[in-house]
Design a protein around this motif. Sequence first.
Motif, PDB file in Angstrom:
ATOM      1  N   THR A 326       0.847  -1.192   0.000  1.00 21.05           N
ATOM      2  CA  THR A 326       0.000   0.000   0.000  1.00 21.05           C
ATOM      3  C   THR A 326       0.882   1.241   0.000  1.00 21.05           C
ATOM      4  OG1 THR A 326      -0.104   0.151   2.418  1.00 21.05           O
ATOM      5  CG2 THR A 326      -1.781  -1.189   1.351  1.00 21.05           C
ATOM      6  N   SER A 345      -7.102   1.116   0.647  1.00 22.42           N
ATOM      7  CA  SER A 345      -7.876   0.243   1.518  1.00 22.42           C
ATOM      8  C   SER A 345      -9.094  -0.290   0.757  1.00 22.42           C
ATOM      9  CB  SER A 345      -8.315   1.000   2.773  1.00 22.42           C
ATOM     10  OG  SER A 345      -8.983   2.198   2.413  1.00 22.42           O
ATOM     11  N   HIS A 385       0.423  -4.153   4.123  1.00 19.40           N
ATOM     12  CA  HIS A 385      -0.717  -4.022   5.020  1.00 19.40           C
ATOM     13  C   HIS A 385      -0.732  -5.133   6.075  1.00 19.40           C
ATOM     14  CE1 HIS A 385      -4.198  -1.824   6.047  1.00 19.40           C
ATOM     15  NE2 HIS A 385      -5.074  -2.772   5.751  1.00 19.40           N
ATOM     16  N   TYR A 386      -0.780  -4.705   7.354  1.00 24.75           N
ATOM     17  CA  TYR A 386      -0.816  -5.587   8.519  1.00 24.75           C
ATOM     18  C   TYR A 386       0.458  -6.419   8.697  1.00 24.75           C
ATOM     19  CZ  TYR A 386      -5.740  -4.552   9.292  1.00 24.75           C
ATOM     20  OH  TYR A 386      -6.921  -3.912   9.560  1.00 24.75           O
TER      21      TYR A 386
END
Length: 431
Positions: A326, A345, A385-386
């Motif tokens: 991202t 997102s 992401h994460y």
Amino acid sequence: MSRVIKVDDLSKAYQLGDFGTGTISRDLERFWARVRGKEDPFLKIGETNDRTTKGKSDIVWSLKDINFEVEQGDAVGIIGRNGAGKSTLLKVLSRVTSPTTGSVKVKGRIASLLEVGTGFHPELTGRENIYLNGAILGMRKAEIKRKFDEIVDFSGVERYVDTPVKRYSSGMYVRLAFAVAAHLESEILIIDEVLAVGDAEFQKKCLGKMGDVSKGEGRTVLFVSHNMAAITSFCQKAMLLHNGSIHTMGNDVNKIIRSYLTNFDTVTNNGTWENTDSSYSDEYFTPIKFEIINDQNNAIDHCVQNNEKIFIEITGNIKELDPAFTVGYALYNDNSDLIYWTYQSDNNENYWPKLTIGLNTLRSEFPSRTLNEGKYRIELIASLHYRKWILEPGKNNPSITLEIEGGLSDSPLWIMKRPGIMAPVIRWIKC
């Protein structure tokens, strides 16, 4: 209010590379000067600790000629770029290391949290480490026992309290270590930026606890953080360090933060940032250019009208494709409050283009007629992401400046800046 910390002419020098001067004769010269109580002759050639330049001396001053006082009950935020001397200052105040020159006078007991897992033994359980860490911080066994349940409850690791801490995540480490330090009945609490390891809920909990410690209990807190919003909301005073020296210190926290972001952060005072020295390189992504452009594809300086159509454009080199990649930006106002951040997102073809290995240029329209007049900072962010941050918000990322003026609305009633952060033009109809 009584004075609890007084620092006079504090300096701390470090030698780069191998210890020693390189020759026996120079080592003896240094030793003889120390025996006679004279200044180390090799410290005279020490240089300012500017990590961005190549020096000529192997001795650098991590801190140089620091003078300040802190009153009881003060909450002081310490800010500055990486390498400015923030952590070194806290270590000197905590007596983890001693100053090269100058003096530090502290009145009262200090509880400090400087690094993840400080004072913890990996083979011991959480319960055992609470007693061990408490003892290191100066708590008596009876005091620890009396506060044990409160410490465990605050840390939120009750299920793992009898598990060796070597199996804890870094966030669990910080939770437990902060809980012990915060519940120690000390006069001074010193916190380095280790709280960034915790999740958002725990950071909010920690800031609330530090507020209670400072305002409710009258204890002194020194807090190092790159989170400017946390500094603004929690601290009544701020200190800006630059290359080992105090640039500014005072009660106007917002003014000091603006000085930092304008002068010493990686913020350009215009609408374009270019990666001229190939920094911020990551195995997945390296940013090349970050800028504001108009609808004629021309880069603009930084000042626009509220109703002007502009775009944010990001150019970067993608080295490895990953579905979790991202990239986007975070928008802050002049007080460093986060307005919003954006990246894909909404991961579908309507909101995010298909990326390829190599050079990619991404463009998004900036919402017009929404923000109020004022100066804004736009910060480049990127992540898997994460999984991991590539460019983490609030960590001295590349940033550009946007200043919005005029064009407030079509209303003849507003001839000056409207109140609030946002000033959208909203349509009304009669039903």
